[in-house]
Design a protein around this motif. Sequence first.
Motif, PDB file in Angstrom:
ATOM      1  N   SER A  29       0.736  -1.060  -0.146  1.00 55.18           N
ATOM      2  CA  SER A  29      -0.151  -0.179   0.139  1.00 55.18           C
ATOM      3  C   SER A  29       0.358   1.305   0.203  1.00 55.18           C
ATOM      4  N   GLU A  30       0.044   2.319  -0.121  1.00 55.68           N
ATOM      5  CA  GLU A  30       0.923   3.269  -0.454  1.00 55.68           C
ATOM      6  C   GLU A  30       0.365   4.277   0.740  1.00 55.68           C
ATOM      7  N   GLY A  31       1.223   5.631   1.099  1.00 57.96           N
ATOM      8  CA  GLY A  31       0.621   6.255   2.490  1.00 57.96           C
ATOM      9  C   GLY A  31       1.274   7.188   2.253  1.00 57.96           C
ATOM     10  N   THR A  32       0.768   8.441   4.029  1.00 53.70           N
ATOM     11  CA  THR A  32       2.239   9.216   3.893  1.00 53.70           C
ATOM     12  C   THR A  32       2.320   9.079   5.452  1.00 53.70           C
ATOM     13  N   HIS A  47      -3.854   6.340   4.567  1.00 49.62           N
ATOM     14  CA  HIS A  47      -3.127   4.725   3.513  1.00 49.62           C
ATOM     15  C   HIS A  47      -4.416   4.855   2.557  1.00 49.62           C
ATOM     16  N   GLY A  48      -3.803   4.474   1.285  1.00 48.67           N
ATOM     17  CA  GLY A  48      -5.229   3.983   0.059  1.00 48.67           C
ATOM     18  C   GLY A  48      -5.413   2.110   1.266  1.00 48.67           C
ATOM     19  N   ARG A  80       6.278   3.444   1.023  1.00 44.91           N
ATOM     20  CA  ARG A  80       5.279   2.010  -0.156  1.00 44.91           C
ATOM     21  C   ARG A  80       5.548   1.043   1.635  1.00 44.91           C
ATOM     22  N   PHE A  81       4.434   0.068   1.486  1.00 43.06           N
ATOM     23  CA  PHE A  81       4.468  -0.306   2.874  1.00 43.06           C
ATOM     24  C   PHE A  81       3.596  -1.553   2.658  1.00 43.06           C
ATOM     25  N   ARG A  82       3.791  -2.214   4.034  1.00 43.09           N
ATOM     26  CA  ARG A  82       3.003  -3.961   4.578  1.00 43.09           C
ATOM     27  C   ARG A  82       2.429  -3.400   5.685  1.00 43.09           C
ATOM     28  N   VAL A  83       1.151  -3.855   5.877  1.00 43.57           N
ATOM     29  CA  VAL A  83       0.749  -4.016   7.490  1.00 43.57           C
ATOM     30  C   VAL A  83       0.225  -5.178   7.310  1.00 43.57           C
ATOM     31  N   GLU A  96       8.774   1.038   3.324  1.00 39.46           N
ATOM     32  CA  GLU A  96      10.468   1.766   2.403  1.00 39.46           C
ATOM     33  C   GLU A  96       9.896   3.626   1.937  1.00 39.46           C
ATOM     34  N   ALA A  97      10.375   4.624   2.031  1.00 43.46           N
ATOM     35  CA  ALA A  97       9.734   5.698   1.354  1.00 43.46           C
ATOM     36  C   ALA A  97       9.698   5.780  -0.793  1.00 43.46           C
TER      37      ALA A  97
END
Length: 99
Positions: A29-32, A47-48, A80-83, A96-97
């Motif tokens: 996913s992407e987010g801030t 996040h999305g 960009r991340f994974r939860v 990661e950035a």
Amino acid sequence: MNSLLRSVVLAAVLLLSAPSFAADPLAISEGTVKKVDKAHGTMTLSHGPLDNLGMPGMTMAFKAQEPDWLDKFKAGDKVRFRVEELKTGYTIVRIEAAP
């Protein structure tokens, strides 16, 4: 034979230069980053959708699996991340950035 070798080398270069999440693109996913809370070991992300969890986009605090991520990222960073849902709750397991 020369063109086969060239193709193999090109494929290897493309695979090695791909982003670290490329092997699992649907689970990312992407987010801030909205807030980093070192005292609680959490990061609040806007996040999305989190497709792997069936969760819609929103703003939510997640535990950080790696404490050093709380020093690496700050409010305003695009990520960009994974939860994943672990025994301890929703936890960022990769981050990661964003490019």
